[in-house]
Design an enzyme around this catalytic site. Structure first.
Site, PDB file in Angstrom:
ATOM      1  CE  LYS A 134     -20.772 -13.130   8.227  1.00  0.00           C
ATOM      2  NZ  LYS A 134     -20.749 -11.846   8.955  1.00  0.00           N
ATOM      3  N   GLY A 183     -13.747  -3.214   0.433  1.00  0.00           N
ATOM      4  CA  GLY A 183     -15.104  -2.680   0.515  1.00  0.00           C
ATOM      5  C   GLY A 183     -15.351  -1.586  -0.513  1.00  0.00           C
ATOM      6  NE  ARG A 217      -4.251  -1.612   1.776  1.00  0.00           N
ATOM      7  CZ  ARG A 217      -5.231  -1.900   2.612  1.00  0.00           C
ATOM      8  NH1 ARG A 217      -5.161  -1.506   3.870  1.00  0.00           N
ATOM      9  NH2 ARG A 217      -6.293  -2.562   2.200  1.00  0.00           N
ATOM     10  N   GLY A 228      -9.073  -8.095  -0.114  1.00  0.00           N
ATOM     11  CA  GLY A 228      -7.821  -8.333   0.594  1.00  0.00           C
ATOM     12  C   GLY A 228      -7.374  -9.782   0.535  1.00  0.00           C
TER      13      GLY A 228
HETATM   14  P1  ADP Z   1     -11.933 -10.927   0.167  1.00  0.00           P
HETATM   15  O1  ADP Z   1     -11.119 -10.407   1.320  1.00  0.00           O
HETATM   16  O2  ADP Z   1     -11.095 -11.318  -0.998  1.00  0.00           O
HETATM   17  O3  ADP Z   1     -13.072 -10.039  -0.187  1.00  0.00           O
HETATM   18  P2  ADP Z   1     -13.556 -12.520   1.912  1.00  0.00           P
HETATM   19  O4  ADP Z   1     -13.052 -11.745   3.073  1.00  0.00           O
HETATM   20  O5  ADP Z   1     -14.978 -12.355   1.511  1.00  0.00           O
HETATM   21  O6  ADP Z   1     -12.604 -12.301   0.654  1.00  0.00           O
HETATM   22  O7  ADP Z   1     -13.401 -14.080   2.219  1.00  0.00           O
HETATM   23  C1  ADP Z   1     -12.151 -14.663   2.497  1.00  0.00           C
HETATM   24  C2  ADP Z   1     -12.286 -15.757   3.519  1.00  0.00           C
HETATM   25  O8  ADP Z   1     -13.251 -16.720   3.150  1.00  0.00           O
HETATM   26  C3  ADP Z   1     -10.983 -16.506   3.677  1.00  0.00           C
HETATM   27  O9  ADP Z   1     -10.490 -16.297   4.970  1.00  0.00           O
HETATM   28  C4  ADP Z   1     -11.356 -17.975   3.441  1.00  0.00           C
HETATM   29  O10 ADP Z   1     -10.721 -18.859   4.339  1.00  0.00           O
HETATM   30  C5  ADP Z   1     -12.842 -17.953   3.674  1.00  0.00           C
HETATM   31  N1  ADP Z   1     -13.510 -19.070   2.991  1.00  0.00           N
HETATM   32  C6  ADP Z   1     -13.504 -19.333   1.684  1.00  0.00           C
HETATM   33  N2  ADP Z   1     -14.174 -20.473   1.428  1.00  0.00           N
HETATM   34  C7  ADP Z   1     -14.620 -20.932   2.602  1.00  0.00           C
HETATM   35  C8  ADP Z   1     -15.386 -22.078   3.006  1.00  0.00           C
HETATM   36  N3  ADP Z   1     -15.825 -22.969   2.116  1.00  0.00           N
HETATM   37  N4  ADP Z   1     -15.652 -22.243   4.315  1.00  0.00           N
HETATM   38  C9  ADP Z   1     -15.223 -21.336   5.230  1.00  0.00           C
HETATM   39  N5  ADP Z   1     -14.500 -20.234   4.906  1.00  0.00           N
HETATM   40  C10 ADP Z   1     -14.203 -20.043   3.620  1.00  0.00           C
HETATM   41 MG    MG Z   2     -11.486 -10.416   3.450  1.00  0.00          MG
END
Ligand code: ADP
Ligand code: MG
Length: 410
Positions: A206, A382, A38, A359
């Site tokens: 989620k 976000g 960053r 992230g």
């Molecule tokens: P980003 O930061 O890229 O937006 P998120 O924060 O939405 O992504 O999600 C990332 C998290 O989701 C990771 O920590 C990963 O371990 C978790 N994850 C992905 N698939 C699963 C799953 N099937 N069950 C539980 N956690 C999961």
């Molecule tokens: Mg995340």
């Protein structure tokens, strides 16, 4: 509507410019900068201003100190790293809070091309409440304002919103830095003029975090490839047996509505056909690959399986635009990382314009050594999702040509 940028700043030689950066970097346990991506991302903007003879006062938030000073979140190590990254042998003076007398004196004595970093803005409660008084204190220090903190643009905080508002109201410039400019260009392209076929890959933890962006993407993409934990809410809503996989049962109606919307628009929503399951999230548990709709009761889905990767890769191979947000599985643990890696390889290899946001998604891609294969790695989690939803971000609209005109379209 166009964004004002460094090119619209005019003569800055001998002036003092406030640069809102996003130096919210991860720190090690002993308080060192763990990842300076960053900081590097803001260098083009800082260099541009330095070369043009401005004194540069950078400011960031760091962590969540919640409105009070906290030694664990001081910016001194960040200032040190920034100094090391600038080409010239420079020191970057670590300043106090904007209202402190020593800070005012130090900013007043900065010469052309000198760089300083204010203390963590979130030590003042006024930052997160978008307090105009706190913004006024910052405004007093400088002649112009540049925002390069795309990752914070979705938050109406004092340094992101009230400060540029004040600058403009007092006839001073408030413009976007290079990083902000690039983010708005790239994400704006996905929003308004993506080349088809446009395929979005969505995963992560989620579905409730991403319902807004799912709905907005359905209006724009040709296919949505779903993975991560969110897939199980969609599968369960269709009556699949998902065992102990993460499911948000209170979102069934929302995901069914999204499915109906997709059907209406002729958009393909692809769900995993096979998944890697285990009894718990750990590296040393036995795993197996099963049909995504017949997961044994005591097991949970933690990654997409190889048939799913193959199917998604086939769709990605034809894409001309690819957006990825959210890992396909618990990529942090080796036994559940193959799905994310496989999809990353397919996306990186496609003859398409490829963008990644989020992230954890970025981390997964860097871990797999595939960062080079993507056209744009968004620095906003976000912020990029809200932008892609088509929402107006408070920190961006204030940098546009005529925010007032735009707010009241006759
Ligand atoms: P980003 O930061 O890229 O937006 P998120 O924060 O939405 O992504 O999600 C990332 C998290 O989701 C990771 O920590 C990963 O371990 C978790 N994850 C992905 N698939 C699963 C799953 N099937 N069950 C539980 N956690 C999961
Ligand atoms: Mg995340």
């Amino acid at each position: 509507m166009s964004l004002r940028t460094l090119d619209d700043l005019g003569e800055v030689d001998g002036t003092t410019i406030f640069v809102r950066v996003d130096f919210n970097v991860p720190l090690t346990d002993d308080g060192q900068v763990a990842d300076d991506a960053r900081i590097r991302a803001a260098l083009p903007t800082i260099r541009d201003l330095v070369e043009r003879g401005a004194a540069v006062v950078c400011a960031t938030h760091l962590g969540r100190p919640k409105g009070t000073p906290n030694d664990a979140f001081r910016v001194a190590p960040v200032a040190e790293r920034l100094a090391a990254l600038l080409d010239e042998p420079t020191t970057v003076q670590a300043l106090g809070m904007p209202g402190d007398e020593p800070t005012k004196a130090a900013v007043g004595s900065l010469g052309p091309g000198q760089v300083a970093l204010l203390e963590n803005l979130r030590f003042d409660p006024g930052e997160e409440t978008n307090d105009p008084v706190f913004a006024g204190v910052m405004a007093e220090l400088v002649d112009g304002y540049v925002d390069d903190a795309f990752g914070a643009a979705h938050r109406a905080h004092a340094s992101v919103r009230a400060l540029p508002e004040l600058m403009r109201a007092s006839g001073r410039a408030a413009v976007a830095g290079r990083l902000m400019q690039r983010e708005v260009e790239v994400l704006g392209r996905l929003l308004h003029e993506a080349v088809h076929p446009y395929v979005a890959i969505l995963g992560g933890a989620k579905v409730s975090d991403k319902l807004g962006v799912i709905d907005a993407l359905i209006d724009r993409v040709d296919a949505l490839l779903i993975g991560g934990a969110m897939a199980f809410t969609l599968l369960a809503a269709e009556g699949a047996r998902v065992g102990r996989s993460l499911v948000e049962a209170d979102r069934f109606d929302d995901v069914r509505a999204a499915q109906a919307h997709a059907k209406d628009r002729g958009v393909l929503i692809e769900l995993p056909v096979d998944v890697v399951v285990a009894s718990k999230i750990a590296v040393d548990v036995p795993t197996q690959t099963v049909n995504a709709r017949e997961i044994p009761n005591e097991l949970m889905g933690l990654d997409v399986g190889p048939r799913t990767v193959e199917e998604y890769a086939r769709i990605l191979a034809d894409a001309k635009t690819i957006l990825w947000n959210g890992p396909m599985g618990v990529f942090e643990l080796e036994p559940f990382s193959a799905g994310t890696r496989g999809v990353a390889i397919a996306a990186a290899g496609a003859d398409a314009f490829t963008v990644v946001g989020g992230g954890d998604s970025l981390l997964a891609i860097k871990q797999a050594g595939l960062a080079e294969g993507f056209d744009h790695l968004s620095t906003g989690g976000g912020a990029s999702l809200e932008f892609l939803e088509g929402r107006r971000l408070p920190g961006i609209e204030i940098l546009e040509d005529d925010p007032d005109e735009r707010r009241n379209p006759n």
